[in-house]
Every structure is written in C-alpha cells, then in structure tokens.
Design an enzyme around this catalytic site. Structure first.
Site, PDB file in Angstrom:
ATOM      1  CD  GLU A  69     -96.320 -71.031-113.334  1.00 56.58           C
ATOM      2  OE1 GLU A  69     -97.173 -71.848-113.375  1.00 56.58           O
ATOM      3  OE2 GLU A  69     -96.514 -69.754-113.790  1.00 56.58           O
ATOM      4  CE  LYS A  88    -105.771 -69.534-115.896  1.00 55.46           C
ATOM      5  NZ  LYS A  88    -104.826 -69.945-115.073  1.00 55.46           N
TER       6      LYS A  88
END
Length: 424
Positions: free
Chosen positions: A226, A181
């Site tokens: 976040e 990723k």
C-alpha cells in the site's frame, strides 16, 4: 524532539554521480550495520551510515520532522549530476501510528545507491569541513548474511481466542451504530538464537513480493502493498487497499475468488470507506483529482486485494512536501476506520496492543519534497537485543464481518514476514 549525531546548525555536503556499474541487486551492496531500504521490482534506494538523524514524537511528530528536514535542506551544499527523484540529499523515515506512544525517525544516510529504470546513482553525504566520505564507506564490507536460527513463534498481546472476542465486540458496536468500520491489529512474537541480520528477510521479501515496496528503517521492516502517497514533480498518487481474500495457488480457483471479491458487498463497503477518506484528505491540497468509480483486484502471491489508485495535482510543491501529504492522509480508513475519531478511540479501548510504528507512514523524501510514503503493513520490528521480532497484521472490520474469517485473513497477512524469517 531529539537529533543525533549532528548538533547545532550543521551544513551537509552532498554529491550525486551516475553509476555505470550498478549491482543487479541493490541489497547486495548493503552492509549489516544500519541498512536502509526502499525497493520495488529492483528499483529504489538503499543506504547506510548516519549523516544526520532526528527523532520526533506525539501529535507534532510530522510537523517537527518536516521542519527539521526543511532547515537541513536549506543549509546543504548539493551537487547532483543525476536529477532524478531520490538523487541528491535524501532521507528515510518511519512514523508512529498514533500520537502516543512511540518514536518516529528521519535518517539521512552517509551513502545512498539508487536506481530508477536504466539510471543508477551514488550519493555521498558528509558534514561541511569534514573529510570526504572515503572509499571504505562507499564500498562497505558486505559480510556474509547469517540466516535466522531456530525461529520460534508465540502469541503476542492476545492469543487467537482473545482476538476473536475483540473482533466480535467490534462487530457488535458497528451493528449498534457506534461507527462504520474499525481496523483491528494483532501481533506475533518470533525469537531466534542469534540477532537477526535484517538483510536476510529483506532479500527474501524483495524476491518473493516484487510488486510490494520492501523497506527497512531503524529496525522496522516489511513488504507493503500500500502506497500511502507518492509526490513526483507535482503529481500526487495514493494506492488504497481494503478488502482481502486469500489465494489458493490454483489459477482457476483464484480467478473465481477474485470475481467473488470484486462482488463482495462487505469488501466493497470496506473499500469505499478507505477510498473516501483518502480522497477527502487529498482534496484540500490538490487542484484536480481523479478517483476511479470502481476498484481493481490486485493479485499478490498470498492474497488478493481490492485496490484503487487516487491521483491529483498538488497546489504548491514548494510548501506541500510528500511528508506533509502523508500527515494529511494518516490515518486513513484503511488502517484506522470510519469515522476516524470513533475508530481510533475503539482501537485504544479494545485492541490491547501497542502498535508503535506499525501501520504508520514509512518511506523516503528528497530535497525537493518529492518522495514515497507507504504504510508499514506486512511488517515487523526487531526489538531488544535483536533476537526478538514482533510481526503485525490487521483487518478491517465492518458490520458484515465474520470473526473467524478475519482471524484467517490476519494469519494470511502474517505469512510474508513469517516466511522471510525461515532459514532456507
């Protein structure tokens, strides 16, 4: 590492008192010059003025800042009649994403107003031996906020077609096994006729995105969903977001999309990498941890995310500050990729954009080491003469990613800050 405006080995005198008449909106008390903010659902901290500030850079930016803060705390005379996380001596901070380039900063304001539930407080901070902070500094003149005028948007480092090509390149490398990723970001440039009064976008972001943490430190502002790490009286928590789908505004359709997101193999894979990286980074610092087996869907006004809250109990609160925990966690797979070294190398090679403090830790810390550090996402930076703003958005790329879908996701992530610059 440089610091200003204090030099030598100064001592600070800090006084915190309870407030019985806290304003409904903490931002309503903040002057235009040098505001600092960390707010969620009306609670949090705002500040202004500079009692002390330090700039750090490079691979030791966190360690240098934490050492400077510890030494400053050790010399401070603190009278705290509230004893809540965020009362007493407190600093606001924002850190560069990578080791180079980019400057990181910790700011100790002269005045702080905080609120936590039904408790509110006022903190004043001054140099020992200096005149007390006067009423003019505490009750700073709050000038009328002038909205941005004639905002124009233009491509940043790459246009849409160029960014699509970069994403396609990354997908090919992931499919070839180079990594699992990578998070790729893009920027958008906004220009206005007059310098931005950051209080304007802050008020709009805190109103429109109350579940996010609205922040401003040294020109970097936004509303992040976040929480990289929170440390409070020994308990450590981290909220991981990875996997995104855009909302339509129709409730039934959005519920169906949420169910699709929760079953998406691509998004679940991306999310698993991010959770694993956070849990692995926290584990050496915690005596016990709770890592949920499955994520939940976090609903925000414009998008939905897969989310997981990781929790633990820190080994030694006296030596492991919230900033040290942020350093241990950064960069997580949510903003870098997996494996991290390969992902960061690929970002440097193909992204073509200087991130600066975008996607780096941003937040606050008090004298005990408690604090909250989010990731500077859904963010922008005021640059130059103040009439130019760089907006940022990033997307996690895995083998099943589709370049066009990632471009659409990045556009959705630009919406909060873009809308906050609108004049109405």
């Amino acid at each position: 590492m440089t610091s200003a405006p204090i030099t030598g080995d100064p001592s600070l005198v800090v006084r915190t008192v309870a407030l019985d008449d806290a304003p409904a909106s903490l931002l309503s008390r903040v002057p235009a010059e040098g505001p600092l903010a960390w707010l969620r659902r009306g609670d949090g901290l705002v500040g202004w003025g500079e009692a002390a500030v330090v700039h750090t850079a490079g691979a030791t930016r966190f360690t240098d800042a934490d050492k400077w803060w510890s030494e400053l705390v050790g010399r401070a005379e603190v009278t705290d009649g509230v004893n809540e996380p965020g009362s007493g001596l407190v600093c606001f901070g924002s850190f560069a994403f990578g080791d180079e380039p980019g400057s990181s900063v910790l700011v100790v304001p002269r005045v702080v107003i905080g609120r936590r539930g039904d408790r509110a407080w006022l903190t004043t901070i001054e140099l020992a031996g200096a005149p007390s902070v006067d009423s003019a500094a505490v009750d700073a003149e709050v000038t009328q906020i002038v909205p941005p005028a004639n905002v124009l948007f233009a491509d940043g480092a790459r246009n849409s077609d160029e960014w699509l090509a970069v994403v396609s390149d990354a997908i090919g490398r992931i499919e070839a096994g180079a990594l699992e990723k990578v998070v790729l970001a893009r920027d958008l440039i906004a220009t206005t006729d007059v310098p931005i009064d950051v209080r304007w976008p802050l008020r709009k972001l805190s109103r429109d995105y109350p579940m996010c943490w609205t922040f401003h430190v040294d020109g970097l502002f936004g509303a992040t969903p976040e929480m990289l790490v929170r440390r409070e009286r020994g308990l450590v928590t981290s909220r991981v977001l990875a996997g995104t789908i855009r909302r339509t505004g129709a409730d039934e359709r959005d519920l169906a999309l949420a169910a699709t997101l929760a079953r998406s193999s691509k998004d679940l894979e991306e999310h698993e990498y991010a959770v694993r990286s956070v849990a692995d980074a926290l584990d050496p610092h915690c005596s016990s941890m709770n890592v949920p087996e499955a994520p939940f869907v976090l609903h925000l006004p414009n998008v939905m995310h897969l989310a997981t809250d990781v929790a633990g109990v820190v080994h030694d609160s006296a030596t492991v500050s919230s900033l040290k925990l942020a350093e241990a966690l950064h960069p997580s797979a949510a903003v870098g990729g997996t494996p991290t070294p390969a992902a960061l190398a690929l970002i440097d090679e193909i992204e073509g954009m200087e991130r600066g403090r975008y996607a780096g830790p941003v937040g606050w810390m008090d004298a005990t080491g408690d604090g909250e550090w989010g990731l500077a996402l859904r963010s922008a930076e005021i640059v130059g003469d103040g009439a130019t703003v760089r907006l940022f958005a990033g997307c996690g790329i895995v083998a099943d990613s589709d370049a066009e879908a990632e471009l659409a996701e990045s556009q959705a992530k630009l919406v909060p800050v873009r809308d906050s610059l609108a004049g109405a």
